[in-house]
Design an enzyme around this catalytic site. Sequence first.
Site, mmCIF file in Angstrom:
data_model
loop_
_atom_site.group_PDB
_atom_site.id
_atom_site.type_symbol
_atom_site.label_atom_id
_atom_site.label_comp_id
_atom_site.label_asym_id
_atom_site.label_seq_id
_atom_site.Cartn_x
_atom_site.Cartn_y
_atom_site.Cartn_z
ATOM 1 N N CYS A 188 13.572 10.637 7.062
ATOM 2 C CA CYS A 188 13.589 10.110 8.430
ATOM 3 C C CYS A 188 14.979 10.211 9.041
ATOM 4 C CB CYS A 188 13.088 8.673 8.449
ATOM 5 S SG CYS A 188 13.834 7.653 7.195
ATOM 6 N N LYS A 224 0.843 -1.199 0.000
ATOM 7 C CA LYS A 224 0.000 0.000 0.000
ATOM 8 C C LYS A 224 0.877 1.247 0.000
ATOM 9 C CE LYS A 224 -1.857 2.672 3.121
ATOM 10 N NZ LYS A 224 -1.887 3.983 2.466
ATOM 11 N N GLU A 275 10.514 0.717 10.126
ATOM 12 C CA GLU A 275 11.497 1.781 9.898
ATOM 13 C C GLU A 275 10.761 3.078 10.194
ATOM 14 O OE1 GLU A 275 13.294 4.615 8.830
ATOM 15 O OE2 GLU A 275 13.074 4.069 6.718
ATOM 16 N N GLU A 310 10.126 15.114 15.722
ATOM 17 C CA GLU A 310 10.466 15.095 14.297
ATOM 18 C C GLU A 310 9.619 16.158 13.584
ATOM 19 O OE1 GLU A 310 9.397 11.443 12.187
ATOM 20 O OE2 GLU A 310 11.364 11.484 11.234
HETATM 21 P P1 NDP Z 1 2.032 7.604 8.648
HETATM 22 O O1 NDP Z 1 2.873 6.793 9.542
HETATM 23 O O2 NDP Z 1 0.626 7.862 9.020
HETATM 24 O O3 NDP Z 1 2.025 6.985 7.179
HETATM 25 C C1 NDP Z 1 2.845 5.953 6.705
HETATM 26 C C2 NDP Z 1 2.019 4.894 5.982
HETATM 27 O O4 NDP Z 1 1.184 4.210 6.915
HETATM 28 C C3 NDP Z 1 1.077 5.474 4.934
HETATM 29 O O5 NDP Z 1 0.955 4.573 3.864
HETATM 30 C C4 NDP Z 1 -0.221 5.558 5.724
HETATM 31 O O6 NDP Z 1 -1.348 5.623 4.904
HETATM 32 C C5 NDP Z 1 -0.175 4.270 6.509
HETATM 33 N N1 NDP Z 1 -1.023 4.239 7.693
HETATM 34 C C6 NDP Z 1 -1.597 5.274 8.366
HETATM 35 N N2 NDP Z 1 -2.288 4.812 9.429
HETATM 36 C C7 NDP Z 1 -2.164 3.460 9.432
HETATM 37 C C8 NDP Z 1 -2.637 2.413 10.281
HETATM 38 N N3 NDP Z 1 -3.381 2.678 11.358
HETATM 39 N N4 NDP Z 1 -2.316 1.139 10.006
HETATM 40 C C9 NDP Z 1 -1.541 0.860 8.941
HETATM 41 N N5 NDP Z 1 -1.068 1.801 8.090
HETATM 42 C C10 NDP Z 1 -1.362 3.088 8.333
HETATM 43 O O7 NDP Z 1 2.773 8.973 8.417
HETATM 44 P P2 NDP Z 1 2.094 10.361 7.976
HETATM 45 O O8 NDP Z 1 2.015 10.365 6.535
HETATM 46 O O9 NDP Z 1 0.823 10.612 8.730
HETATM 47 O O10 NDP Z 1 3.172 11.388 8.506
HETATM 48 C C11 NDP Z 1 3.133 11.797 9.871
HETATM 49 C C12 NDP Z 1 4.523 12.016 10.404
HETATM 50 O O11 NDP Z 1 5.240 10.800 10.375
HETATM 51 C C13 NDP Z 1 5.363 12.963 9.581
HETATM 52 O O12 NDP Z 1 5.124 14.273 9.932
HETATM 53 C C14 NDP Z 1 6.738 12.508 9.921
HETATM 54 O O13 NDP Z 1 7.154 13.108 11.122
HETATM 55 C C15 NDP Z 1 6.594 11.035 10.115
HETATM 56 N N6 NDP Z 1 6.971 10.245 8.920
HETATM 57 C C16 NDP Z 1 8.107 9.527 8.981
HETATM 58 C C17 NDP Z 1 8.512 8.815 7.878
HETATM 59 C C18 NDP Z 1 9.740 8.007 7.886
HETATM 60 O O14 NDP Z 1 10.286 7.702 6.837
HETATM 61 N N7 NDP Z 1 10.223 7.595 9.036
HETATM 62 C C19 NDP Z 1 7.778 8.821 6.616
HETATM 63 C C20 NDP Z 1 6.544 9.570 6.676
HETATM 64 C C21 NDP Z 1 6.196 10.260 7.795
HETATM 65 P P3 NDP Z 1 -1.874 7.083 4.444
HETATM 66 O O15 NDP Z 1 -0.767 7.766 3.755
HETATM 67 O O16 NDP Z 1 -2.937 6.748 3.527
HETATM 68 O O17 NDP Z 1 -2.315 7.770 5.710
#
Ligand code: NDP
Length: 478
Positions: free
Chosen positions: A289, A181, A255, A386
């Site tokens: 990240c 996904k 991660e 972050e």
């Molecule tokens: P999320 O952790 O919400 O998103 C990452 C993935 O998980 C997306 O595909 C998201 O779907 C999906 N997801 C969301 N909720 C669930 C759930 N309950 N169960 C399973 N999968 C889920 O990150 P955000 O996009 O909301 O970003 C929020 C913060 O996270 C950022 O501001 C940043 O600080 C951090 N972040 C860190 C990253 C990293 O590489 N370590 C990458 C991205 C964000 P969908 O996009 O459809 O919500």
Amino acid sequence: MIFEYAAAPESRSVVKIDPVYGHFINGKWVNGSSHFNSINPATEEVLSQIALGTAADVDAAVKAARNAFDKSWSKLSGRERGKYLFRIARIMQERAREFAVLETLDNGKPIRESRDVDVPLSAAHFFYHAGWADKLEYAGVDTTTAPHGVVGQIIPWNFPLLMLAWKVAPALATGNTVVLKPAETTSLTALLFAQVCQQAGLPDGVVNIVTGDGSTGSAIVNHPGIDKIAFTGSTEVGKLIARAVAPTNKSLTLELGGKGANIVFGDAAIDETVEGIVNGIFFNQGHVCCAGSRLILQESIADEVLEKLKRRMDKIRVGDPLDKNTDLGAINSAEQLAKIRELTAAGEAEGAGRWSANCELPTNGFWFAPTIFTGVTQAHRIAREEIFGPVLSVLTFRTPAEAIEKANNTPFGLSAGIWSEKGSNILWATQQLRAGVIWANTFNKFDPASPFGGYKESGWGREGGRHGLSAYLKGSAK
Ligand code: NDP
């Protein structure tokens, strides 16, 4: 005299975006029942309508992946699997321009980065893992081991194609099948990748892509037919997933976030260091990240570094991500921009000194000027949380022990950087730092052969290299 750069826009005619997309299940396109918009964050233009995956779509994808695992993929030799991976890698190279333009339109990152980093590194991951597929017994992993079966993979929006490659390539090389996904705001390159799988003649059901939001991700995590979950994203969602998986037999790699310390010792080569600081925090709009988001400067050189850093930041070109001159593109979404604004407002309210580069921001889309905060202390939210944007928090130190103490004073432990001319200093510091990846006199360098992952709240397990392979096999590394 100041010379302005003439615009050098990359043409978007190379990409064809469908008005509506379905899911890619069992090698075919399956219509979605409802849809949401995917927009270009630089302009807010609607690019396409993306299907919102339901539990039934996830179930169909898991069944297709199981069937493919049982009937075709697990029966192939490593050599045969490797051929498919080589084919995918070559097609990605052939279609590199298309992938780069699409990634930039959908994500907002500069074309210079999608063209020179995201797409070539994604292809490199497939090449690297193609090479391992028939040599797993030499990878230092248990030779009696077997693939997990069906792997659920959930990826974020900051490196959409690259995170797909980090996940899909090792899973296929080790003989697993996949239900992936992409993030809600950046599904388009994953859907183009589905076309690449078709073009490569990959057996139906080996790779399934279900688009959607958090509820779709949750349906994957909780599906009983999934054997392993691989997740990249926020620590908050990582914790939810860990809780959901705990009472099951599923394997899990996470991660998660980071608050990387970039430590500059007094003997560092200052001009090179300034370039490294800029690369560490302003690459990919700081949506990284492992970004060097906490600059930890030795007091003796702090004024000189900050003066040079501000001068350099004023030269960062912010604007149209499709322009080949652009250094810093758009923030990926309105939600992310709101989060950056909230945390930077907290930085000011808590007493840190704010300075932003003097640049003109476009009026449409989501933008944030490169910003630094000085006088930051450990107690400030901007030192602990972050921000995931082009914002640098600057702290200072007097003794090396104080630098290490500050660097490790975080719930995260993903990355760190050390700037020093002295090898012994670098070796000493790397031994003290609790971070999964440590760069010395450079930053944000990635290679498929190098394992990547974190300590503490930055996650579990490693991706990439031989260590990443073992995460896709039952049993542990030798
Ligand atoms: P999320 O952790 O919400 O998103 C990452 C993935 O998980 C997306 O595909 C998201 O779907 C999906 N997801 C969301 N909720 C669930 C759930 N309950 N169960 C399973 N999968 C889920 O990150 P955000 O996009 O909301 O970003 C929020 C913060 O996270 C950022 O501001 C940043 O600080 C951090 N972040 C860190 C990253 C990293 O590489 N370590 C990458 C991205 C964000 P969908 O996009 O459809 O919500």
